[in-house]
Design an enzyme around this catalytic site. Structure first.
Site, PDB file in Angstrom:
ATOM      1  N   GLU A 185       3.704  71.418 -92.225  1.00 23.25           N
ATOM      2  CA  GLU A 185       4.411  70.362 -92.976  1.00 23.25           C
ATOM      3  C   GLU A 185       3.677  69.021 -92.824  1.00 23.25           C
ATOM      4  O   GLU A 185       4.261  68.021 -92.400  1.00 23.25           O
ATOM      5  CB  GLU A 185       5.880  70.267 -92.551  1.00 23.25           C
ATOM      6  CG  GLU A 185       6.636  71.536 -92.899  1.00 23.25           C
ATOM      7  CD  GLU A 185       8.165  71.424 -92.841  1.00 23.25           C
ATOM      8  OE1 GLU A 185       8.688  70.385 -92.407  1.00 23.25           O
ATOM      9  OE2 GLU A 185       8.827  72.394 -93.249  1.00 23.25           O
ATOM     10  N   GLU A 308       8.356  79.471 -93.976  1.00 28.87           N
ATOM     11  CA  GLU A 308       9.681  79.030 -93.504  1.00 28.87           C
ATOM     12  C   GLU A 308      10.650  79.166 -94.660  1.00 28.87           C
ATOM     13  O   GLU A 308      10.446  78.555 -95.719  1.00 28.87           O
ATOM     14  CB  GLU A 308       9.647  77.582 -93.009  1.00 28.87           C
ATOM     15  CG  GLU A 308       8.963  77.439 -91.665  1.00 28.87           C
ATOM     16  CD  GLU A 308       9.087  76.037 -91.071  1.00 28.87           C
ATOM     17  OE1 GLU A 308      10.123  75.358 -91.299  1.00 28.87           O
ATOM     18  OE2 GLU A 308       8.130  75.620 -90.395  1.00 28.87           O
TER      19      GLU A 308
HETATM   20  O1  AHR Z   1      12.725  75.330 -88.960  1.00 25.52           O
HETATM   21  C1  AHR Z   1      13.063  74.056 -88.561  1.00 25.52           C
HETATM   22  C2  AHR Z   1      12.074  73.015 -89.054  1.00 25.52           C
HETATM   23  O2  AHR Z   1      12.097  72.990 -90.440  1.00 25.52           O
HETATM   24  C3  AHR Z   1      10.629  73.261 -88.736  1.00 25.52           C
HETATM   25  O3  AHR Z   1      10.276  72.821 -87.484  1.00 25.52           O
HETATM   26  C4  AHR Z   1       9.921  72.485 -89.774  1.00 25.52           C
HETATM   27  O4  AHR Z   1       8.648  72.988 -90.073  1.00 25.52           O
HETATM   28  C5  AHR Z   1      10.883  72.498 -90.946  1.00 25.52           C
HETATM   29  O5  AHR Z   1      11.069  71.245 -91.461  1.00 25.52           O
END
Ligand code: AHR
Length: 504
Positions: A185, A308
């Site tokens: 990110e 994610e």
């Molecule tokens: O999964 C929780 C958080 O969500 C992670 O650390 C991040 O990459 C995303 O914003």
């Protein structure tokens, strides 16, 4: 006497109870892509109780959790973050545990970190799970040198100070880590970069990520946030694609907004509907990123790694807000089934994915309470869908009735299908409509079979959960609602259910 019946009829018609519940489906066996088993991957960040309490007791790995995850054939596990990856310094967490640095997890709750779970423990965990490690390297606060050193420690077979250090720490052979994230990110917690700046960072860092003998790297660039198509465009234009295995994409299902995501257990149909609409958006987001990627990579060599995803709700009342601990309901299982169908249907581009986050965090598969453990409804979706891993995807065409709520509409039913190496066909169907059963009439093209069997995951209420008082309230059962009809089949899909059929 007739009048009340007529009124009831009118009432039923006006509330949609008589609306169409027939679904027509065609499944074609054409030359489709293989569904990479890595689509069924998971994410475990050093966050809250995912590693500590979840996988790790402080001095050993929890074998109850490992045994449960082995059953669903976890193919790949991502670590140490997430946002934490860009504050993580691997050298703090190797060697004798008592001598390791004590640091602060400033990303997640300012908690003290004893670093007792580090690189060697993570690789041991992956060995026990029988899965591939996927490590996210630190771009935000790290250096190319630090990343280069980490890879040498992990993957070098010859003699060097760092490979000797690995041997000294108990691992003679190199680990052959292949999946490697270059930051996480980077548009946000990974350094608040612009896509142009990150592209340059990627060019620089990736140059020092070396392929050691026997360990060719699969580099994953930090990709877009949900529907940020500009990020993808800039990356695809500027990064060296010949040195890139994939670009990541993160998209979470949110039933409210980022400030008020809503409870994981106390919600009505309005929130249920919003969650389903948000989850279905994954299809559009993947399609649009894939179209941009096609412009620069027509051969589809670069993968889209949705590393994610999952539903993100408010934390359970009374728990640390920074630990992101949420319960998991039948609704969340329906989200998992739907999302995995979307990934299967995009198998040409989506070749890795990771649900956030395995144990005790966000849409977890496993919840622990001291030495107790339970399996969530979402766990069972991965158990049912594991038949798709590395199977050939089949083309599905579905005309689904809508599920309408408060003037908005989404398709009620979604599906994906595959043929495994033994020739068996698997069809996974999800009915998101919480009140209406659907009858799916399937015709098959280029597929013949003799028998159909199945399993179902459903429950009385979409808010139903497994907890430590009732750990097996939501679990799969044998399904007898499917029958062979001519060269096709018909299946009665109960409301709010997931059904996986096997045709042989
Ligand atoms: O999964 C929780 C958080 O969500 C992670 O650390 C991040 O990459 C995303 O914003």
């Amino acid at each position: 006497m007739k009048k009340p019946h007529f009124l009831l009829f009118l009432l039923a018609a006006s509330t949609g109870l008589f609306a169409q519940t027939q679904v027509s489906l065609t499944i074609r066996d054409t030359a489709g892509p293989v569904i990479s088993r890595n689509i069924y991957g998971h994410f475990s960040e050093d966050l809250g109780r995912c590693i500590y309490d979840g996988f790790w007791t402080g001095d050993h790995i929890r074998m109850d959790v490992v045994d449960a995850l082995r059953k669903i054939r976890v193919p790949v596990l991502r670590w140490p973050g997430g946002c934490y990856a860009d504050q993580y310094h691997w050298a703090d967490a190797i060697g004798p545990r008592k001598a390791r640095k004590r640091t602060v997890n400033t990303t997640w709750g300012m908690v003290s970190e004893d670093n007792s779970f580090g690189t060697d423990e993570f690789l041991q965990l992956c060995g026990l799970l029988g899965c591939q490690p996927y490590i996210a390297g630190n771009v935000g606060t790290g250096t190319p040198q630090e990343m280069e050193n980490w890879l040498e420690y992990l993957n070098y077979n010859g003699k060097s100070t760092l490979s000797d250090l690995r041997r000294q720490n108990g691992h003679e052979q190199p680990y052959h880590v292949s999946f490697w994230g270059v930051g996480n990110e980077s548009w946000g917690c990974g350094g608040n970069m612009t896509p142009e700046f990150y592209s340059d960072q990627y060019r620089r860092y990736s140059e020092f990520c070396k392929n050691y003998p026997g360990a060719p790297l699969k580099l994953v660039a930090s990709g877009p946030n949900g529907d940020d198509y500009h990020w993808t465009e800039v990356l695809m234009k500027n990064i060296p694609l010949y040195h890139t295995w994939g670009i990541s994409m993160h998209y979470y299902t949110i039933a409210g907004d980022w400030e008020h995501k809503g409870s994981a257990t106390q919600f009505g149909e309005d929130t249920y509907f919003k969650a389903m609409a948000s989850c279905l958006k994954m299809d559009e987001i993947i399609s649009k990123h894939a179209a941009i990627m096609d412009k620069y990579d027509r051969a589809k060599r670069v993968a889209l790694a949705v590393d994610e995803w999952g539903i993100w709700t408010d934390v359970e009342p009374g728990t640390n807000p920074a630990f992101l601990f949420q319960q998991n309901s039948l609704r969340d299982a329906l989200i998992a089934g739907t999302t995995l169908n979307i990934f299967n249907n995009h198998a040409d581009r989506v070749r890795l994915a990771a649900l956030a986050q395995t144990v005790n965090v966000l849409q977890a598969l496993v919840l622990t309470d001291k030495d107790k453990m339970l399996l969530t409804p979402t766990y069972y979706v991965f158990d049912l869908y594991k038949v798709h891993q590395n199977a050939k995807s089949l083309v599905v065409q579905l005309a689904s009735p809508d599920y309408a709520y408060a003037g908005s509409r989404i398709p009620a039913v979604n599906v994906s299908a595959s043929r495994d190496s033994g020739g068996a066909i698997h069809v996974s169907l999800v009915n998101l409509d919480p009140s209406r059963a659907m009858t799916v009439n399937a015709s098959l093209d280029g597929i013949s079979f003799n028998s159909v069997t199945g399993q179902i995951l459903t429950s009385d209420k979409f808010t139903d959960i497994n907890n430590f008082d009732q750990p097996a309230k939501v679990k799969p059962a044998a399904f007898d609602g499917a029958r062979k009809e001519g060269n096709g089949f018909a299946v009665d899909l109960p409301a709010k259910s997931i059904v996986v059929l096997e045709l042989k």
